[in-house]
Enzyme design. Structure first.
Site, short mmCIF file in Angstrom:
data_model
loop_
_atom_site.label_atom_id
_atom_site.label_comp_id
_atom_site.label_asym_id
_atom_site.label_seq_id
_atom_site.Cartn_x
_atom_site.Cartn_y
_atom_site.Cartn_z
N ASP A 8 -12.09 8.15 -11.35
CA ASP A 8 -11.77 7.88 -12.75
C ASP A 8 -10.50 7.04 -12.85
O ASP A 8 -9.55 7.37 -13.56
CB ASP A 8 -11.60 9.19 -13.52
CG ASP A 8 -11.64 8.97 -15.04
OD1 ASP A 8 -12.25 7.98 -15.48
OD2 ASP A 8 -11.07 9.80 -15.77
N LYS A 28 -0.47 20.13 -17.92
CA LYS A 28 -1.82 19.87 -18.40
C LYS A 28 -2.54 21.18 -18.63
O LYS A 28 -2.70 21.99 -17.73
CB LYS A 28 -2.59 19.02 -17.39
CG LYS A 28 -4.00 18.66 -17.86
CD LYS A 28 -4.70 17.77 -16.83
CE LYS A 28 -6.09 17.38 -17.30
NZ LYS A 28 -6.79 16.53 -16.32
N GLY A 81 -7.18 14.15 -22.83
CA GLY A 81 -8.38 13.61 -22.18
C GLY A 81 -9.53 14.57 -22.35
O GLY A 81 -9.43 15.60 -23.03
N GLY A 90 -0.31 13.58 -24.03
CA GLY A 90 -1.54 12.97 -23.54
C GLY A 90 -2.73 13.86 -23.80
O GLY A 90 -2.60 15.07 -23.99
N GLY A 93 -8.59 18.15 -21.01
CA GLY A 93 -7.57 18.97 -21.63
C GLY A 93 -6.46 18.13 -22.20
O GLY A 93 -6.53 16.90 -22.28
N VAL A 114 -2.15 17.31 -22.35
CA VAL A 114 -0.93 17.32 -21.54
C VAL A 114 0.27 17.46 -22.46
O VAL A 114 0.38 16.77 -23.49
CB VAL A 114 -0.81 16.03 -20.71
CG1 VAL A 114 0.43 16.09 -19.82
CG2 VAL A 114 -2.05 15.82 -19.85
#
Length: 726
Positions: free
Chosen positions: A597, A504, A485, A483, A488, A490
């Site tokens: 969020d 993360k 974002g 992942g 940062g 993951v």
């Protein structure tokens, strides 16, 4: 208590010192049959916190604690043996006083000076504001009823680090903090010279080596005590008043079987949350002493091994330490041959790590414990296969009644006769007492352990601080990205206890990334809900900022929507679970938490497609009493999911999360992006990033009627969704 006076063991109920608040009492405390120690204890539901002569009790006749005119406090056994003293002297007046803190002080009056105090000489317990220093050590008792010194020591080592030591009859070893960690990886600092640790009245334990913990009931003024228990664990106990039972609010070792020496040599420890810890001998071995597991087990066969040795496989069984050496990249046959080469090799451990199999031949089988988290096998060297019974663990020493080793002969002509009569009576009483103790121990072991399990559950918390090297190893150098974002990336990782984790790694050069880190740690470590992602720990080392979460097997909701993996039932359950998680944040936490969020990328799905709200990097903690005056320094959230309050600079409340949640639900139903690229039907002009909520509303406004409602719903719904829906 003034100079020239004394306290008598024969009048132990009245010859006592009581603190001004009535919480503590000092006097002669019975520790066995006709055996007493001078002690301090909590007055109600007596709990001993200090003893002057824990290893050398006195007789129940003629024994006294006397404050001499020389200002020396002396404990005399049977009127003739000096057992203990403070070795103090003064030409001024002194008196002995028990303070409200539980501290027994010998105070000189003019000039005012404390000549001696019990706080400087702890036994197994620290009271609030009592300091553990470089000159003092906490030593565990032998059992819950035998107060004499045992094998576990809490002390400051020569490197200024607070440690727990197992100092057994034959070996000694450090086991807390984890001995394979260097000080900084264990969160400790060697750069201090004070060597002081103290428990405060609110439940925080602070040490000068940078070790700090808070009890689960931190913030409330209670009766508290910290104790090194007979099983080698440090625990903080608390209760509101003397009429209540003590409960555990923190403990040092969350894995009881990792405590060294707890089951002795040639044995293994297993732990079950329902039944607790138990010890058992290895196959081919038997208990050395049926009443004391700390002495371990001895082989039933003759040593050295006879002509033929066999190896008994034991999966998930680990023995810490006492290896002939470390042999990496060894096959099973190579490791077996290596053990056979050493005549005193008792077995070998074969485990997988760093991409190869490693071999650990053992010359001692100590600190053995069985755990599913240990990925490896131990092979025991035995002449033949045997099975042994499993014994229930109790504290290391049996709950025997203390007997005095000294004999007492009086000068009177009939003294010997009187003594023999008392001895015979005492011996008879001891037999009755032993029978009663055996019955009591058998009865208590058949009772439900619920109360103890509940107390220990209060102290169980898997949240911890990881080192950067640990997480780099767990992620294989941050190689498997799952992942990404704004804050940062993951990565998937395997922790040392074999748990799969999502790690993360926040951006190191981004100041906002650091704020995100602090917000996540502050928010998530105190949350506990089935629909919130579980946080297991963090790393704050130099410029590195990382968060360790539970791993969600099915990834994010966004990934599953795009791959059409969700039917109507799963989507409905995901929507309900996500709402419950957000409701917990908004309404059930001690502090008011806004996620800020909410989007499909931040809703993760476990193996059962149970939703887990994640990523609190943009969260906002507010006081419930001041929710009308929320101040945000920047707009938060993701385009398409942000509520109008952000755009029009309106007060930010929990409604911003509810709005974002509504957009998530619309995306689940329609399968469309929150910001869509669509073609206007009237003039053919392409409208960029049209809002999903506007598109849905327009669909209904253009042709909604009772006769057309079903067709409109079908037009809005994602065609890929299967199942009945309304």
């Amino acid at each position: 208590m003034n100079q020239g006076s004394s306290l008598s063991v024969e009048n132990s109920e009245k010859d006592v010192l009581v603190s001004s608040n009535g919480i503590f009492t000092a006097g002669f405390y019975p520790v066995g049959n006709n055996a007493y120690s001078f002690a301090i204890w909590f007055t109600q539901n007596p709990t001993v916190v200090w003893m002057a002569n824990r290893d050398n009790p006195v007789n129940g006749k003629y024994s006294k604690l006397s404050l001499l005119t020389t200002a020396n406090l002396v404990l005399t056994d049977a009127g003739k043996y000096n057992i203990w003293s403070t070795d103090t002297a003064s030409t001024s007046s002194v008196h002995l006083k028990l303070l409200s803190s539980g501290n027994l002080i010998l105070q000189q009056l003019e000039p005012s000076l404390v000549l001696w105090q019990s706080f400087d000489f702890p036994t197994d317990t620290l009271l609030p504001q009592q300091q553990l220093t470089r000159h003092s050590t906490l030593v565990s008792p032998r059992s819950n009823t035998n107060y004499s010194s045992s094998y576990y020591h809490l002390f400051f080592d020569n490197d200024n680090v607070l440690r727990l030591l197992y100092d057994g009859p034959e070996i000694s070893s450090i086991y807390w903090p984890d001995p394979w960690l260097v000080s900084w990886n264990a969160g400790r600092s060697t750069y201090n010279t004070s060597r002081i640790a103290v428990l405060d009245t609110l439940g925080q334990f602070v040490s000068s080596d940078n070790f700090t913990v808070m009890a689960t009931d931190y913030g409330t003024v209670l009766q508290r005590r910290l104790k090194v228990d007979c099983d080698g664990n440090i625990r903080v106990y608390g209760r509101r008043n003397g009429g209540e039972e003590w409960y555990v609010s923190w403990q040092s070792n969350l894995t009881p079987c990792r405590i060294h020496g707890i089951c002795g040599a040639n044995s293994m420890c297993t732990y079950d949350p329902n039944s607790g810890r138990s010890c058992s001998c290895l196959s081919g071995y038997k208990m050395k002493d049926d009443t004391d597991w700390s002495l371990g087990c001895v082989p039933k066969f003759n040593l050295p091994y006879d002509n033929v040795s066999d190896f008994l496989s034991q999966e998930h069984l680990e023995f810490y330490g006492y290896d002939f050496g470390f042999y990496p990249n060894y096959t099973f046959d190579q490791c077996k041959a290596l053990c056979m080469h050493f005549s005193d090799c008792k077995g070998f451990q074969h485990s997988f790590g760093d991409g190869v199999f490693n071999c650990f031949p053992k010359f001692q089988l100590l600190n053995g414990y069985r755990s599913p988290s240990f990925v490896g096998t131990t092979y025991l060297r035995v002449p033949q296969m045997r099975k042994d019974s499993i014994g229930k663990y109790s504290c290391p020493a049996n709950n025997e009644t203390l007997q005095l080793k000294r004999t007492y002969v009086k000068e009177e002509e009939n003294g010997s006769v009187k003594f023999m009569m008392w001895f015979s009576t005492g011996l008879g009483g001891l037999e009755v007492l032993c029978i009663f103790l055996v019955w009591f121990l058998w009865f208590s072991n058949t009772q439900e352990p619920g109360a103890d399990v509940h107390s220990y559950a209060l102290a169980t918390n898997g949240f911890r601080r990881f080192t950067y090297s640990e997480l780099k190893l767990a992620t294989k150098g941050f190689s498997e990205e799952i992942g990404k974002g704004a804050g940062g990336v993951v990565y998937k990782g395997i922790l040392s206890d074999s748990r799969v984790a999502a790690i993360k790694r926040l951006k190191e050069t981004n100041q906002y990334g650091e704020r995100e880190f602090l917000a996540e740690v502050r928010s998530i470590e105190r949350l506990n809900h089935m629909n919130l992602i579980g946080m297991w720990g963090y790393c704050a080392e130099g410029k590195h900022r990382l968060l360790v979460f539970e791993y969600a097997e099915h990834g994010s909701l966004a990934q599953n929507i795009q791959s059409n993996q969700l039917d109507w039932t799963k989507m409905y359950n995901i929507a309900i679970g996500t709402a419950r998680g957000l409701a917990y944040l908004h309404e059930e936490c001690l502090e008011w938490i806004l996620h800020c969020d909410v989007k499909p990328q931040n809703i993760l799905l476990d193996s059962n497609f149970e939703p887990k709200v994640a990523d609190f990097g943009l969260s906002k903690l507010l006081s419930r009493s001041d929710i009308k005056h929320s101040n945000f320094s920047m707009i938060r959230g993701t385009r398409g999911y942000m509520a109008p309050e952000w755009v029009f600079n309106l007060p930010i409340t929990a409604k911003v999360d509810v709005y974002s949640y509504g957009i998530v639900v619309l995306k689940m139903l329609t399968g469309k992006s929150a910001t869509m690229d669509v073609m206007d039907d009237d003039n053919g002009v392409e409208l960029q990033h049209r809002r999903l909520v506007t598109w849905v509303r327009d669909k209904f406004n253009k042709g909604y009627s009772s006769s057309l409602s079903i067709s409109l719903v079908e037009e809005i719904m994602d065609p890929a969704i299967e199942g009945d829906y309304t």
